[in-house]
Design a protein around this motif. Structure first.
Motif, PDB file in Angstrom:
ATOM      1  N   GLY A   1       0.816  -1.208   0.000  1.00 41.24           N
ATOM      2  CA  GLY A   1       0.000   0.000   0.000  1.00 41.24           C
ATOM      3  C   GLY A   1       0.847   1.254   0.000  1.00 41.24           C
ATOM      4  N   GLU A   2       1.946   1.225   0.727  1.00 42.11           N
ATOM      5  CA  GLU A   2       2.840   2.385   0.753  1.00 42.11           C
ATOM      6  C   GLU A   2       3.609   2.539  -0.560  1.00 42.11           C
ATOM      7  N   MET A   3       3.884   1.437  -1.214  1.00 41.84           N
ATOM      8  CA  MET A   3       4.638   1.508  -2.461  1.00 41.84           C
ATOM      9  C   MET A   3       3.839   2.175  -3.572  1.00 41.84           C
ATOM     10  N   PHE A   4       2.517   1.988  -3.575  1.00 37.89           N
ATOM     11  CA  PHE A   4       1.714   2.463  -4.693  1.00 37.89           C
ATOM     12  C   PHE A   4       0.775   3.616  -4.344  1.00 37.89           C
ATOM     13  N   GLY A   5       0.641   3.945  -3.060  1.00 37.31           N
ATOM     14  CA  GLY A   5      -0.323   4.991  -2.738  1.00 37.31           C
ATOM     15  C   GLY A   5       0.010   5.762  -1.485  1.00 37.31           C
TER      16      GLY A   5
END
Length: 248
Positions: free
Chosen positions: A193-197
């Motif tokens: 989730g942190e990688m893409f948003g």
């Protein structure tokens, strides 16, 4: 030598992995990998900066909230279905099917609902962890000997008392196994989730480093995540074994 391996299996596993890591580095070169010693030194340097600790705190907060949601929701779903065999037979295939869906396919929907930031990565982490907790809890509840449920009914226990005094103690080992697996999957979901948003957190830092081809940061963050996950999983596995074999 055999006795030492049997006595300290985790230590020898770590040494073996470090040797494989070092040999792989010699084979592929510095453009794709860093040696173990250099990675550890760079990680220590990162841990001395306030900015890096800010990313750790962001990821830690999102992960703990997501894990709490996954455990509470998974237990509620598993117990509710497990106490009704008809409902368990109907909904268990849907849970298994949901567990097989690649969660990354749901991320655009999560972003549309929660937007970019903390709520989205919490939701994405919880989505990864809730299903295994629910499945293990459901299975544990349906495998409880019927005599225990009949005894609780004969003693006129309320539904809550039956759950608290009969169901949870009998199903606790399997439930704990589900929580242990949910822990790992929730961590993966939070990082994804942190990688893409997200614009903060270890996943964001990792994605930025990938874009810049910063091998030092990639390896250091990956090492930190592996170390934390392996340490906590080892502790949870020890507790899992104690629950399954109290006499041991």
């Amino acid at each position: 030598m055999r006795r030492a391996i049997d006595r300290y299996p985790s230590l020898f596993l770590i040494l073996a992995l470090l040797m494989i890591w070092q040999v792989t580095f010699w084979m592929v070169g510095r453009n794709a990998l860093l040696p173990p010693a250099e990675t550890v030194l760079h990680l220590i340097q990162l841990l001395q900066t306030a900015r890096f600790w800010g990313h750790i705190a962001e990821t830690g907060a999102a992960f703990l909230i997501a894990l709490s949601i996954a455990i509470v929701a998974g237990l509620a779903i598993g117990i509710a279905l497990g106490m009704n065999r008809t409902a368990a037979e109907v909904f268990e295939p849907f849970l298994l099917a949901g567990n097989s869906i690649p969660k990354i396919a749901l991320y655009p929907i999560v972003l549309l609902i929660f937007g970019i930031g903390m709520p989205a990565k919490i939701a994405f982490g919880a989505i990864h962890g809730v299903v295994p907790v629910a499945i293990f809890t459901l299975t544990a509840c349906t495998n409880i000997p019927p005599i225990l449920v009949r005894a609780a009914s004969a003693m006129r226990l309320t539904r809550w008392d039956t759950v608290r005094s009969v169901l949870l103690p009998a199903a606790l080992p399997d439930i704990f196994s589900g929580i242990r697996i949910g822990f790992s999957l929730t961590l993966i979901g939070t990082i994804l989730g942190e990688m893409f948003g997200s614009q903060r957190g270890l996943g964001y830092l990792l994605m930025t480093a990938i874009g810049l081809q910063n091998i030092q940061v990639i390896m250091s963050v990956t090492l930190l995540l592996v170390f934390v996950a392996a340490t906590v999983n080892s502790l949870l596995l020890m507790q899992d074994r104690r629950l399954r074999n109290p006499a041991g």
